[in-house]
Design an enzyme around this catalytic site. Sequence first.
Site, PDB file in Angstrom:
ATOM      1  N   ASP A 340       0.857  -1.006   0.173  1.00  0.00           N
ATOM      2  CA  ASP A 340      -0.076  -0.319  -0.093  1.00  0.00           C
ATOM      3  C   ASP A 340       0.732   1.296   0.212  1.00  0.00           C
ATOM      4  OD1 ASP A 340       0.671  -0.953   2.885  1.00  0.00           O
ATOM      5  OD2 ASP A 340      -0.281   0.264   3.231  1.00  0.00           O
ATOM      6  N   GLU A 343       3.153   1.368   2.643  1.00  0.00           N
ATOM      7  CA  GLU A 343       4.461   0.640   2.378  1.00  0.00           C
ATOM      8  C   GLU A 343       4.425  -0.396   3.573  1.00  0.00           C
ATOM      9  OE1 GLU A 343       7.863   3.765   2.735  1.00  0.00           O
ATOM     10  OE2 GLU A 343       7.691   3.060   0.529  1.00  0.00           O
TER      11      GLU A 343
END
Length: 624
Positions: A340, A343
């Site tokens: 995402d 991270e």
Amino acid sequence: MRQFLALAAAASIAVADSCHTFTLANSPPDDKAVALSSYSYCGGYLSASAFVKNLSYDKLVTLYWTNADNKSTPLNAGSLDYVKAASDDQSWELWSLNVTTVPDGVDALLNITYVAASIGKTNSQQLNVQVEATGDPIPTPQIPTIYKPYASPSDFSDDITNWLKPSNDSQTGIAKSFLFNNINIPGAAPGTVIAAQSYSEPDYAYTWVRDASLVMDVVNRLYSSAKSEEKRQLYEKILFQYAKAGAQEQNDPTAISGMGEPKFYLNNTAFTGSWGRPQNDGPATRAITLIEFANAYLANGGSQDTVREQLYDSDKYPQVAPIKKDLQFVASNWSSPSFDLWEEEESAHFYTRLVQRKALLLGADFANDMGDHELSDKLKTQASKLSDTLPEFWDSARQLILYEYGPVLRGKYSYKDISVVLGVMHGYANDNVFSYTNDQILATAYQVSTSFLDVYKVANTTSDESGKPLGIPVGRYPEDVYDGVGTSQGNPWYLTTMAMAEFLYRSVQEFEDAGSIIISDTSLPFWKYFASSVDHKAGAKYNKNDQSFKTSLKSLTGWGDAFMRRAKYHTPSSGHMSEEFNRTTGEPRGAKDLTWSYASLLSAAFAREELRNQKNYLTNVADL
């Protein structure tokens, strides 16, 4: 990861004394590498333990089940956490989970799967165990939580207008200056954007593909509006440098995840340490920014040959032109799970899907303009297929757009994440698919923003020194533990708080353009909170000339300014904006002079002044 999951498990509600634990195995098996040892289903919580053979250090152990309707979805799974050794020789380990299953429920345990990542082996045990609930009754979910608003702001406020005025000494001018201080810093490769000039605690001295594209989107908007020839040429030069840097990143042989590589050193070579990769939103947001720049460049009289040679055609000009390669990657990889924008976790993410969709749609039109009709058709086809998956993210039981369509990860049991709002801001394609006024988006924006009221102590400060209302301090997600340097307790972020302001400004603009508001059961909580001066009822419709229409939109505008005022309240007089502000004290926290914070402020300011019909605002800022 193990440490975090252990903390998450420890923080979960303990199994009550009245709960019964069902034992399936008392010792490790002889013929399997993983076996469920026991489970308990009590009060809406599913607890389980399993024996896991110690085949490798990197392990992922997941239990799958069906929901109360006896259906299996990506939500009905949970990752187990290491507890202790289960044998004297350390060859077996005991793992466990304790997760809430409200509102989905549990009917049967399907299987448990163990991935020994470092050796590439997957092991599983089929279960098909009918689950028996014991102890406390399963709670009836109350979703969404209804909050009573602590303020009723209305319309634009002079203090925010003054804070954002187009001058060098305003916050807008300061933000612009600090943003450009982080582009092409001395010694860095041309076209790179340092996330922050913070070299330790935390070390943000890298260029991130996604972050750079969002910063360059702001640069492109300045380029598109500049009247000063000197400024316009500066912005144009930077954007062409950025395009070339993107092409270099695409072709870096050291990039571990190829096109999905998220992070590069300032010499524009790939970071090769351990990281959350791939991050497949980056190629999409880069393509969006560069397509919009290409269109602006052509509108300014630029050459189509230059666009083809320095921006678009990655086949003929791979060292300088990244757009086509980014689009081809998105078309071929949008359905693959990736990490995402924070991270942290690998799944199917709403934010990533939405920016990928916009890239495909913009790319289809742009490829057609470039005479690349075959690619254009491919992009349209993939955009349609991607669009068909978006309804999966809406959870009718939770009345929420899930930030990811998958099992609970990193203890994010609420499934609430401001990335959904950011997804609309960065990925809406102006075609009424998950727009700013979409009922499900409004419901999610309400749930996510108000979820922080009970999380951050600083939210108890609801007005500034002059008594003007402060918006809700908004973080990434309520369960966040990243504190800007390490892990303890998460904080509000400047960029996410200002994102709520921009979201509201753009929602008002879209409602005004539509000329009506329709209140649904889904959107009702949003309206009751952010436009409380009107007695909203589900089914009501307000037309443009109705007082309720005008009052409601003035309320949203007032809340937009309140969110900006929250950011202003926690910004020192110098104008420096960090990544976060402390959840208790309100003091700046984390990386100093975060480039994305300044980009977020400028983007929100542009939306606000567009709503105020200040047609010269963007030009005046561009020419500073």
